[in-house]
Write an enzyme that holds these catalytic residues in place. Structure first.
Site, PDB file in Angstrom:
ATOM      1  N   LYS A   1      -6.893  -5.039  -3.017  1.00 56.52           N
ATOM      2  CA  LYS A   1      -7.584  -5.662  -1.947  1.00 56.52           C
ATOM      3  C   LYS A   1      -8.677  -4.334  -1.410  1.00 56.52           C
ATOM      4  CE  LYS A   1      -4.269  -4.128   1.255  1.00 56.52           C
ATOM      5  NZ  LYS A   1      -4.918  -3.322   2.179  1.00 56.52           N
TER       6      LYS A   1
ATOM      7  N   CYS B   1      -1.640  -2.723   7.690  1.00 57.44           N
ATOM      8  CA  CYS B   1      -1.438  -3.490   6.665  1.00 57.44           C
ATOM      9  C   CYS B   1      -0.011  -4.300   6.609  1.00 57.44           C
ATOM     10  CB  CYS B   1      -1.672  -2.741   5.489  1.00 57.44           C
ATOM     11  SG  CYS B   1      -3.496  -2.439   5.376  1.00 57.44           S
TER      12      CYS B   1
ATOM     13  N   ASP C   1       0.752  -1.342  -0.095  1.00 58.40           N
ATOM     14  CA  ASP C   1      -0.066  -0.138   0.075  1.00 58.40           C
ATOM     15  C   ASP C   1       0.902   1.308  -0.016  1.00 58.40           C
ATOM     16  OD1 ASP C   1      -1.811  -1.913   0.220  1.00 58.40           O
ATOM     17  OD2 ASP C   1      -2.995  -1.143   2.247  1.00 58.40           O
TER      18      ASP C   1
ATOM     19  N   HIS D   1     -10.371   6.847   1.910  1.00 60.92           N
ATOM     20  CA  HIS D   1      -9.128   6.925   1.361  1.00 60.92           C
ATOM     21  C   HIS D   1      -9.145   5.662   0.391  1.00 60.92           C
ATOM     22  CE1 HIS D   1      -9.197   3.694   4.313  1.00 60.92           C
ATOM     23  NE2 HIS D   1      -8.527   3.035   3.592  1.00 60.92           N
TER      24      HIS D   1
ATOM     25  N   ASP E   1      -4.763  -0.550  -1.668  1.00 60.28           N
ATOM     26  CA  ASP E   1      -5.857  -0.570  -1.121  1.00 60.28           C
ATOM     27  C   ASP E   1      -6.752  -0.166  -2.016  1.00 60.28           C
ATOM     28  OD1 ASP E   1      -6.997  -1.228   1.248  1.00 60.28           O
ATOM     29  OD2 ASP E   1      -6.959   0.801   2.322  1.00 60.28           O
TER      30      ASP E   1
ATOM     31  N   HIS F   1     -10.650   0.745  -2.642  1.00 57.04           N
ATOM     32  CA  HIS F   1     -12.032   0.854  -1.972  1.00 57.04           C
ATOM     33  C   HIS F   1     -13.181   1.230  -2.843  1.00 57.04           C
ATOM     34  CE1 HIS F   1     -10.651  -0.628   1.736  1.00 57.04           C
ATOM     35  NE2 HIS F   1      -9.866   0.564   2.155  1.00 57.04           N
TER      36      HIS F   1
HETATM   37 ZN   LIG Z   1      -8.562   0.971   3.812  1.00 58.67          ZN
END
Ligand SMILES: [Zn+2]
Length: 210
Positions: free
Chosen positions: A110, A158, A10, A80, A52, A54
């Protein structure tokens, strides 16, 4: 055959200074990781870099704090790394590295609609491989893991979850401490203990001394 993997966790704009969830030292970590890979990249069989990633239309299973609730920076967070936004893009230092390495650097994503701290929950974009299965496949195929190195952001979320998850699979795992930065730096000594107890080695990257 023994294999070595590097997982770059990340290193995205939102987790670096100026981002939605910027970690102090994030940009410097991005620079050092790029340097580490340029010097030592040939020593890894696979190099993964996670994002990451989302959804922008939901709270991603409670991962985003919904106003008026404030994020607690433990289980709920400011918005985020929404997919396809600048914040979700790799930091320019790692983006440049990705350009240089081409297919050698495998992007993993992810967190689509769910909180997801461990890279083992992600999928390699190019091949659709699940990272947990990819890690499990080496011993299944008769090989061994010589080592999995974990670096990136953030150390206490993470990176931690990824290192613990990889160690659970039985692989020897190292966190290269100077190639990480934490959200809550006060927790670093306890975190190092937790990782050590789980069998994860916490070391400085090659070329540096503790
Ligand atoms: Zn996140």
């Amino acid at each position: 055959m023994s294999s070595r993997m590097l997982i770059i966790v990340d290193v995205q704009n939102d987790f670096c200074e100026g981002g939605a969830l910027g970690v102090d030292g994030g940009a410097e970590v991005a620079r050092r990781i790029a340097e580490h890979v340029r010097v030592h990249g040939a020593g890894y069989d696979r190099i993964l870099a996670s994002q990451d990633w989302h959804r922008g239309d939901t709270d991603n299973g409670g991962h985003f704090a919904v106003p008026p609730a404030e994020p607690d920076f433990a289980e709920t967070w400011p918005v985020h790394c929404v997919a396809e936004t600048e914040g979700a893009a790799l930091h320019p230092e790692v983006a440049a590295l990705a350009e240089e390495l081409g297919e050698r650097l495998e992007i993993v994503r992810k967190g689509q609609g769910v909180p997801s701290y461990s890279v083992l929950e992600g999928k390699v974009v190019a091949t659709g491989e699940q990272v947990d299965q990819l890690i499990a496949a080496v011993p299944t195929d008769g090989g061994t893991w010589e080592r999995i190195d974990v670096v990136g952001l953030a150390y206490d979320f993470c990176v931690r979850a990824t290192a613990l998850g990889a160690a659970e699979s039985g692989a020897p795992v190292r966190v290269l401490r100077d190639l990480t930065a934490a959200v809550h730096s006060a927790g670093i000594p306890a975190l190092a203990d937790e990782l050590s107890t789980a069998g994860v080695e916490v070391v400085m990257s090659p070329g540096l001394t503790a």
